[in-house]
Design an enzyme around this catalytic site. Structure first.
Site, PDB file in Angstrom:
ATOM      1  N   ASP A 149       7.146  -0.242   8.406  1.00 60.09           N
ATOM      2  CA  ASP A 149       6.008  -0.827   7.993  1.00 60.09           C
ATOM      3  C   ASP A 149       4.878  -0.586   8.153  1.00 60.09           C
ATOM      4  OD1 ASP A 149       5.895  -2.442   5.212  1.00 60.09           O
ATOM      5  OD2 ASP A 149       3.340  -2.980   6.238  1.00 60.09           O
ATOM      6  N   GLY A 175       0.217   9.197  -0.222  1.00 62.81           N
ATOM      7  CA  GLY A 175      -0.824   8.103   0.695  1.00 62.81           C
ATOM      8  C   GLY A 175      -1.962   8.472   0.972  1.00 62.81           C
ATOM      9  N   PHE A 176      -2.305   7.918   1.670  1.00 68.11           N
ATOM     10  CA  PHE A 176      -4.222   7.502   2.468  1.00 68.11           C
ATOM     11  C   PHE A 176      -4.092   9.394   3.263  1.00 68.11           C
ATOM     12  CE2 PHE A 176      -3.474   3.044   2.123  1.00 68.11           C
ATOM     13  CZ  PHE A 176      -4.478   3.024   0.941  1.00 68.11           C
ATOM     14  N   ASN A 187       9.357   4.214   0.132  1.00 69.39           N
ATOM     15  CA  ASN A 187       8.949   5.872  -0.453  1.00 69.39           C
ATOM     16  C   ASN A 187       9.127   6.533  -0.037  1.00 69.39           C
ATOM     17  OD1 ASN A 187       6.528   6.965   0.575  1.00 69.39           O
ATOM     18  ND2 ASN A 187       4.713   5.536   0.818  1.00 69.39           N
TER      19      ASN A 187
END
Ligand code: ITT
Length: 218
Positions: free
Chosen positions: A68, A153-154, A9
């Protein structure tokens, strides 16, 4: 010292690199095809990533870093949590907004309660045969629409809670000293996100540990 970050990522690399560089660590991305384990917590995922990456650490004096993260939405019983990557790839930010569509209130201040969510990160660091894991949380809420193109991402649907003078989340209902004024992570700069972010908190703890270890091995 070189620190290898096992992740695919780019957004996570950008954010972690910025912090590691401030402390004179050189962060490099390690891109391995690792198996994403089916486990119940992001901490277990981070531990599993570490286990898979250790054999590939290029230099004996280098360190290894894993992380993570996940989005946990209260009204969805902490979904997507460990499934965050899959959920982003499939239903995306719009899907999360749709899942919260039924949550309506006449009270404009009810959103912080009804749409409450948090980002969590667990980072792990390995150096000279020792490893340690650290966590970071960022409380906030899910917006009604996607806003902004910054971050990844979010980020376009996440509004972080205000912070008090010490950088801790302000008490519910209090206006914080540090605030995005309702803007999402997608609308603010990476410098501003760092003040609130789960990642920054977990990374900073990992760096303190690594600095201690480095001193120890001099
Ligand atoms: P690696 O496992 O290869 O590191 P990933 O994209 O799967 O990369 P995570 O499992 O850590 O990353 O993150 C789960 C999902 O949550 C993923 O889709 C991310 O884009 C998203 N996410 C993580 N941190 C975020 C942040 O700070 N802002 C927005 N979204 C984030």
């Amino acid at each position: 010292m070189k620190v290898w970050f096992l992740t695919g990522n780019e957004g996570k690399v950008r954010e972690a690199k910025k912090i590691f560089n401030q402390y004179n660590f050189q962060l490099e991305q390690m891109n391995l095809d690792y198996i994403e384990p089916q486990v119940d917590s992001i901490e277990e995922v981070a531990k599993e990533k570490m286990k898979q990456a250790i054999p590939y650490l290029p230099g004996g004096s280098d360190a290894l870093f894993v992380e993570d993260a996940g989005l946990f939405v209260d009204a969805l019983n902490d979904f997507p949590g460990v499934y965050s990557s899959y959920v982003l790839r499939t239903i995306g930010c719009q899907g999360i907004i749709r899942l919260l569509q039924h949550l309506r209130s006449e009270d404009p201040n009810a959103d912080s309660r009804l749409r409450k969510a948090r980002f969590e990160a667990v980072s792990g660091v390995y150096f000279q045969g020792k490893m340690e894991f650290f966590n970071g949380t960022c409380p906030g809420k899910i917006s009604h629409k996607e806003f902004g193109k910054n971050g990844f991402g979010f980020d376009p649907i996440f509004v972080p809670s205000d912070l008090d003078i010490d950088g801790n989340p302000a008490k519910s209902g209090d206006i914080g000293v540090i605030s995005t004024h309702g803007e999402t992570f997608g609308q603010i700069s990476s410098d501003a996100k760092e003040k609130y972010s789960h990642r920054a908190k977990a990374v900073n703890k990992a760096i303190s540990w690594l600095e201690n270890q480095r001193e120890h091995h001099k």
